[in-house]
Write a protein that holds these residues in place. Sequence first.
Motif, PDB file in Angstrom:
ATOM      1  N   PRO A   1       2.792  -1.243   4.252  1.00  0.00           N
ATOM      2  CA  PRO A   1       2.387   0.129   3.993  1.00  0.00           C
ATOM      3  C   PRO A   1       3.626   0.993   3.733  1.00  0.00           C
TER       4      PRO A   1
ATOM      5  N   CYS B   1      -6.090   7.980   2.253  1.00  0.00           N
ATOM      6  CA  CYS B   1      -5.092   7.060   2.807  1.00  0.00           C
ATOM      7  C   CYS B   1      -5.300   6.911   4.309  1.00  0.00           C
TER       8      CYS B   1
ATOM      9  N   ASN C   1       0.851  -1.184   0.000  1.00  0.00           N
ATOM     10  CA  ASN C   1       0.000   0.000   0.000  1.00  0.00           C
ATOM     11  C   ASN C   1       0.886   1.233   0.000  1.00  0.00           C
TER      12      ASN C   1
ATOM     13  N   THR D   1      -2.833   0.364  -3.971  1.00  0.00           N
ATOM     14  CA  THR D   1      -2.557  -0.895  -3.296  1.00  0.00           C
ATOM     15  C   THR D   1      -2.361  -1.982  -4.344  1.00  0.00           C
TER      16      THR D   1
ATOM     17  N   LEU E   1      -6.392  -1.616   6.881  1.00  0.00           N
ATOM     18  CA  LEU E   1      -5.177  -2.386   6.583  1.00  0.00           C
ATOM     19  C   LEU E   1      -4.590  -2.972   7.861  1.00  0.00           C
TER      20      LEU E   1
ATOM     21  N   TRP F   1     -10.278  -2.805   3.497  1.00  0.00           N
ATOM     22  CA  TRP F   1      -9.459  -4.010   3.368  1.00  0.00           C
ATOM     23  C   TRP F   1      -9.823  -5.108   4.347  1.00  0.00           C
TER      24      TRP F   1
END
Length: 118
Positions: free
Chosen positions: A36, A13, A4, A81, A20, A100
């Motif tokens: 990430p 984000c 990501n 992503t 995430l 996610w």
Amino acid sequence: MLLNIWATWCPPCREEMPTLDALQARLGGSDFHVLPLSIDRAGLEPVRRFYRETGIRNLDLYIAEDTRAMLAWAVVGLPTTILIDRIGRERGRLAGPAEWNSPEAVAQISALIDERKQ
């Protein structure tokens, strides 16, 4: 791996990072990892502060030069992503935020993880 590319100054984000984190908590391990990759120019401190403020506990901290990372992964917007399989092939890409930890996302990623086990 779910790569990501994001930044703390990017509102979408910031919204998706907790999902995430939840995905990493649920599926993370030897078969799967959320990576990430922050492109914050100010370095790690804004990322650390964001993690503290939002309660991110399961994601590691990674930072890259914005131009280099965006060019290397052909990123045109944030967040982006990329789902990468065990041999380094891109299996999926999404430009924009997602949930996610939704049942649909978890099922799709779990299916990819299970491919190797069959």
